[in-house]
Design an enzyme around this catalytic site. Sequence first.
Site, PDB file in Angstrom:
ATOM      1  N   ASP A 101     -62.561  -0.981 -10.191  1.00 35.78           N
ATOM      2  CA  ASP A 101     -61.118  -0.899 -10.006  1.00 35.78           C
ATOM      3  C   ASP A 101     -60.773   0.308  -9.146  1.00 35.78           C
ATOM      4  OD1 ASP A 101     -60.953  -3.045 -11.729  1.00 35.78           O
ATOM      5  OD2 ASP A 101     -60.558  -1.795 -13.486  1.00 35.78           O
ATOM      6  N   VAL A 102     -59.577   0.312  -8.598  1.00 36.60           N
ATOM      7  CA  VAL A 102     -59.148   1.387  -7.702  1.00 36.60           C
ATOM      8  C   VAL A 102     -59.189   2.747  -8.389  1.00 36.60           C
ATOM      9  CG1 VAL A 102     -56.694   1.057  -8.247  1.00 36.60           C
ATOM     10  CG2 VAL A 102     -57.343   2.087  -6.055  1.00 36.60           C
TER      11      VAL A 102
END
Length: 233
Positions: A101-102
Amino acid sequence: MRLDKFLCDALGATRKEATKILKSGEVTVNEQVQKSGAVKVTEECVVEWQGRELAMQGPRYIMLYKPEGFVCSHEDGFNHTAFVLLDEVKMDELHFAGRLDVDTTGLVLITDDGKWSHRITSPKHKCDKTYRVWLADPIGSDYAEKLAEGVQLRNEKELTLPAQMTIVNADENEVLLTIHEGKYHQVKRMFAALGNKVEQLHRERIGAIELDESLEPGEYRYLTQEEIDSVWK
């Protein structure tokens, strides 16, 4: 292999572009300037362009320390793609062998070998992944047992596969979690199922491949042959 063909492969250049590069006098083979595309190069030759050593283009296997704020995709309209951290040619041929995920940091593997990455991402191979997790609330005394039994994720019919959790620092709500599958936002959802929230997430290991301690966030290196081969074991 002819030198011009080598340049085409190593730089993703056309034959015309390779000829132009050679004429510039910026290509050396074993420290000797070469302008002819007909020069033969072997695996033992050291070929440099503008002072940068080039490699015969085969499958690439890369370990990246992904920082926070980067996404694992080629394009994203809102965040930086992790590919901008790489200084590689033929970037469009590379893909992520498992994403983060970011806001998640740590180990990301990048390759252009689809069979190799499939071995990591395919659910049937149950590739281990180890994460360092910081939780918002204190660690429950029953967390390890529940995770080992499998937990029910929201909107999922089946329990998660048994996972292994060890406490690193109870005062900091810090644990290590090893999972054997790769569902969407899985680690965050597993702790949500236990009534807690992941504050920070960092991946340390995929299979037998551990994040190199010498790498800083945003840095990368090529995998060793032993690391590459470990995926097939």
